[in-house]
Scaffold this motif. Structure first.
Motif, PDB file in Angstrom:
ATOM      1  N   VAL A 155       0.845  -1.191  -0.104  1.00  0.00           N
ATOM      2  CA  VAL A 155      -0.010  -0.042  -0.075  1.00  0.00           C
ATOM      3  C   VAL A 155       0.951   1.256  -0.058  1.00  0.00           C
ATOM      4  N   ALA A 156       0.583   2.227  -0.860  1.00  0.00           N
ATOM      5  CA  ALA A 156       1.238   3.470  -0.933  1.00  0.00           C
ATOM      6  C   ALA A 156       0.623   4.519   0.039  1.00  0.00           C
ATOM      7  N   ARG A 157       1.082   5.001   0.832  1.00  0.00           N
ATOM      8  CA  ARG A 157       0.473   5.991   2.002  1.00  0.00           C
ATOM      9  C   ARG A 157       0.704   7.382   1.789  1.00  0.00           C
ATOM     10  N   GLY A 158       1.661   7.586   0.858  1.00  0.00           N
ATOM     11  CA  GLY A 158       1.909   8.992   0.657  1.00  0.00           C
ATOM     12  C   GLY A 158       3.228   9.196  -0.386  1.00  0.00           C
ATOM     13  N   PRO A 159       3.206  10.261  -1.019  1.00  0.00           N
ATOM     14  CA  PRO A 159       4.358  10.385  -2.007  1.00  0.00           C
ATOM     15  C   PRO A 159       5.701  10.012  -1.552  1.00  0.00           C
ATOM     16  N   GLN A 211       6.913   7.479  -0.177  1.00  0.00           N
ATOM     17  CA  GLN A 211       6.975   6.782   0.931  1.00  0.00           C
ATOM     18  C   GLN A 211       7.245   5.411   0.753  1.00  0.00           C
ATOM     19  N   PRO A 212       7.999   4.584   1.414  1.00  0.00           N
ATOM     20  CA  PRO A 212       8.060   3.202   1.125  1.00  0.00           C
ATOM     21  C   PRO A 212       6.612   2.540   1.287  1.00  0.00           C
ATOM     22  N   LEU A 213       6.451   1.624   0.043  1.00  0.00           N
ATOM     23  CA  LEU A 213       5.199   0.613   0.228  1.00  0.00           C
ATOM     24  C   LEU A 213       5.103   0.082   1.678  1.00  0.00           C
ATOM     25  N   VAL A 214       3.849  -0.162   1.977  1.00  0.00           N
ATOM     26  CA  VAL A 214       3.721  -0.830   3.222  1.00  0.00           C
ATOM     27  C   VAL A 214       3.160  -1.898   2.919  1.00  0.00           C
ATOM     28  N   ILE A 215       3.650  -3.058   3.222  1.00  0.00           N
ATOM     29  CA  ILE A 215       2.855  -4.810   3.162  1.00  0.00           C
ATOM     30  C   ILE A 215       2.242  -4.720   4.047  1.00  0.00           C
ATOM     31  N   GLU A 216       0.767  -4.852   4.049  1.00  0.00           N
ATOM     32  CA  GLU A 216      -0.366  -4.941   4.969  1.00  0.00           C
ATOM     33  C   GLU A 216      -1.617  -5.841   4.524  1.00  0.00           C
ATOM     34  N   GLU A 217      -2.315  -6.271   5.685  1.00  0.00           N
ATOM     35  CA  GLU A 217      -3.361  -7.155   5.298  1.00  0.00           C
ATOM     36  C   GLU A 217      -4.593  -6.094   4.807  1.00  0.00           C
ATOM     37  N   VAL A 218      -4.957  -6.413   3.755  1.00  0.00           N
ATOM     38  CA  VAL A 218      -6.200  -5.685   3.398  1.00  0.00           C
ATOM     39  C   VAL A 218      -7.523  -6.871   2.932  1.00  0.00           C
ATOM     40  N   GLN A 219      -8.660  -6.218   3.168  1.00  0.00           N
ATOM     41  CA  GLN A 219      -9.791  -6.946   2.906  1.00  0.00           C
ATOM     42  C   GLN A 219     -10.251  -6.439   1.335  1.00  0.00           C
ATOM     43  N   VAL A 220     -10.475  -7.530   0.390  1.00  0.00           N
ATOM     44  CA  VAL A 220     -11.044  -7.339  -0.825  1.00  0.00           C
ATOM     45  C   VAL A 220     -12.419  -7.998  -1.164  1.00  0.00           C
ATOM     46  N   ASP A 221     -13.223  -7.024  -1.566  1.00  0.00           N
ATOM     47  CA  ASP A 221     -14.518  -7.191  -1.820  1.00  0.00           C
ATOM     48  C   ASP A 221     -14.710  -8.272  -2.965  1.00  0.00           C
ATOM     49  N   PRO A 222     -15.965  -9.089  -2.811  1.00  0.00           N
ATOM     50  CA  PRO A 222     -15.935 -10.143  -4.249  1.00  0.00           C
ATOM     51  C   PRO A 222     -16.615  -9.017  -5.053  1.00  0.00           C
ATOM     52  N   PRO A 223     -16.321  -9.494  -6.727  1.00  0.00           N
ATOM     53  CA  PRO A 223     -16.584  -8.811  -7.881  1.00  0.00           C
ATOM     54  C   PRO A 223     -18.068  -8.342  -8.059  1.00  0.00           C
ATOM     55  N   LYS A 224     -18.279  -7.235  -8.464  1.00  0.00           N
ATOM     56  CA  LYS A 224     -19.837  -6.808  -8.701  1.00  0.00           C
ATOM     57  C   LYS A 224     -20.231  -7.427 -10.165  1.00  0.00           C
ATOM     58  N   ARG A 225     -21.134  -7.003 -10.821  1.00  0.00           N
ATOM     59  CA  ARG A 225     -21.781  -7.743 -11.884  1.00  0.00           C
ATOM     60  C   ARG A 225     -21.024  -7.910 -13.123  1.00  0.00           C
ATOM     61  N   THR A 226     -20.053  -6.842 -13.398  1.00  0.00           N
ATOM     62  CA  THR A 226     -19.228  -7.097 -14.670  1.00  0.00           C
ATOM     63  C   THR A 226     -17.938  -7.179 -14.170  1.00  0.00           C
ATOM     64  N   GLU A 227     -17.476  -7.596 -13.054  1.00  0.00           N
ATOM     65  CA  GLU A 227     -16.139  -7.621 -12.638  1.00  0.00           C
ATOM     66  C   GLU A 227     -15.616  -9.136 -12.137  1.00  0.00           C
ATOM     67  N   ILE A 228     -14.274  -8.986 -12.000  1.00  0.00           N
ATOM     68  CA  ILE A 228     -13.699 -10.299 -11.668  1.00  0.00           C
ATOM     69  C   ILE A 228     -12.736 -10.096 -10.599  1.00  0.00           C
ATOM     70  N   ARG A 229     -12.633 -11.208  -9.836  1.00  0.00           N
ATOM     71  CA  ARG A 229     -11.414 -11.088  -8.858  1.00  0.00           C
ATOM     72  C   ARG A 229     -10.496 -12.044  -9.221  1.00  0.00           C
ATOM     73  N   ILE A 230      -9.169 -11.547  -9.063  1.00  0.00           N
ATOM     74  CA  ILE A 230      -7.985 -12.363  -9.706  1.00  0.00           C
ATOM     75  C   ILE A 230      -6.955 -12.620  -8.492  1.00  0.00           C
ATOM     76  N   ARG A 231      -6.448 -13.725  -8.519  1.00  0.00           N
ATOM     77  CA  ARG A 231      -5.246 -14.301  -7.613  1.00  0.00           C
ATOM     78  C   ARG A 231      -4.192 -13.683  -8.395  1.00  0.00           C
ATOM     79  N   ILE A 232      -3.461 -12.862  -8.226  1.00  0.00           N
ATOM     80  CA  ILE A 232      -2.071 -12.261  -8.806  1.00  0.00           C
ATOM     81  C   ILE A 232      -0.946 -13.205  -8.164  1.00  0.00           C
ATOM     82  N   LEU A 233      -0.308 -13.582  -9.462  1.00  0.00           N
ATOM     83  CA  LEU A 233       0.706 -14.575  -9.067  1.00  0.00           C
ATOM     84  C   LEU A 233       1.976 -13.985  -9.518  1.00  0.00           C
TER      85      LEU A 233
END
Length: 377
Positions: A11-15, A17-39
């Motif tokens: 996560v970028a928290r400011g210009p 600034q080092p990116l912060v590895i943190e836990e986030v919550q990702v919503d399910p996809p809406k009607r025309t969307e998809i959720r991807i597992r990035i590899l």
């Protein structure tokens, strides 16, 4: 499927600034969307510019950057019919809805609904985010229709391209931006032909992809222009025949290019986002028919450094986004040509690191030591 996923993201928290590895919550996809597992994901200069906050109007924090990646679909929205769970895909920042007047026009790859928009920071379908900071309920903004610096991301299906699962996902990630933008500019926007002469200004990953695309088309001369001499050895492997370091010259670059080519390049490609370099690229082309293709991203709202009367000499200038190719309909066959040997993709992957070391990958790019550092999630 259908549930909120908790995962890691950078996560970028400011210009700057080092990116912060943190836990986030990702919503399910809406009607025309998809959720991807990035590899796999990697970093390009557009990510770097956004991380630095170079354009104040585009700043939005906290934000998940990233737009070059590959992965596997985890789930899809109820209206998605061309993609399904477990499909191997890459995200594209410049989408193709297939419905607008531009998508139906054969002469452009612009999309009215899902074209690249650096100002957009929420999902286009409802203007809301799909990322949340775990425990704080804080919204986290999106980036370039993709946001790939996360183990899971939600993207509209218009910005996702399906590939044969037998193809290597690590190499496929290169087609999300860099290789498609550079090689595509040569094949689709300029349509370089065998025997023609090309000048490439800026030898980052995109500029070297331009060189590789020109070599694949049989260009007789490919001139590389860069102030970093370390790029020259790599450039030879991509097909560059002549090198110019502006810092070593006593005269303007365009004069040297015209002398080397006997009048000017048939095509020049500006890959730096620098206005003065754009002018040199324009002046380096052949009178009567020379074309300059603008590939680099210019963050500041400055005007072109070209006098209107200079266009009367027959030289022209054309902008190019995502190589001029339509993502969903043309990218699979284009990538297949490259993977079959038209372009040596291995040359672009100079480093590989685990995702948690993403800040090191940024530094490699800043120091000019990497073309693409692929991060494995």
């Amino acid at each position: 499927m259908g549930k909120v996923i908790t995962c890691k993201a950078a996560v970028a928290r400011g210009p700057s600034q080092p990116l912060v590895i943190e836990e986030v919550q990702v919503d399910p996809p809406k009607r025309t969307e998809i959720r991807i597992r990035i590899l796999f994901t990697s970093i390009c200069h557009t990510d770097l510019a956004a991380w630095k906050g170079e354009n104040e109007s585009q700043r939005a924090y906290p934000r998940i950057l990233g737009h070059e990646a590959s992965g596997v679909i985890e789930s899809v929205g109820e209206e998605v019919t061309d993609l399904k769970p477990r499909d191997h895909v890459i995200p594209i920042f410049h989408g193709e809805c297939g419905d607008c007047v531009y998508c139906h026009h054969p002469s452009t790859n612009i999309c009215k609904n899902f074209g690249v928009d650096p100002m957009r920071k929420e999902m286009p379908s409802d203007g809301k985010v799909r990322f949340w900071s775990k425990g704080r309920g804080e919204p986290i903004y999106h980036f370039l229709n993709t946001s790939t610096f996360s183990e899971y991301t939600v993207i509209d299906s218009s910005c996702v391209v399906k590939f044969d699962p037998r193809l290597p996902l690590k190499k496929l990630s290169l087609f999300s931006c860099g290789v498609s933008t550079g090689v595509g500019a040569v094949w689709f926007t300029a349509n370089v032909q065998a025997g023609q002469k090309v000048a490439v200004f800026g030898l980052g990953a995109v500029g070297l992809a331009v060189a590789a695309g020109a070599r694949a088309r049989g260009a007789s001369q490919i001139i590389g222009v860069d102030i970093n001499p370390n790029k020259f050895e790599k450039g030879k492997a991509m097909g560059i025949t002549d090198f110019i370091n502006p810092n070593e010259l006593q005269k303007p670059v365009h004069e040297v290019v015209k002398k080397l080519t006997g009048g000017g390049a048939d095509y020049s490609f500006e890959c730096t986002g620098n206005l003065q370099i754009l002018r040199e690229a324009f002046l380096s082309t052949q009178m009567g028919w020379g074309l300059t293709v603008l590939v680099g991203v210019h963050a500041k709202p400055d005007t072109l450094p070209i006098h209107p009367m200079e266009l009367f000499s027959g030289q022209s200038l054309k902008g190019c986004i995502f190589g001029g190719l339509k993502g969903k309909t043309q990218l699979p066959s284009f990538a297949a040509q490259c993977l079959e040997g038209a372009v040596n993709l291995d040359e672009f992957i100079t480093h590989e690191l685990p995702f948690e070391r993403i800040n090191e990958a940024f530094q490699l790019l800043i120091d000019g030591k990497s073309l693409r550092c692929v991060l494995k999630l």
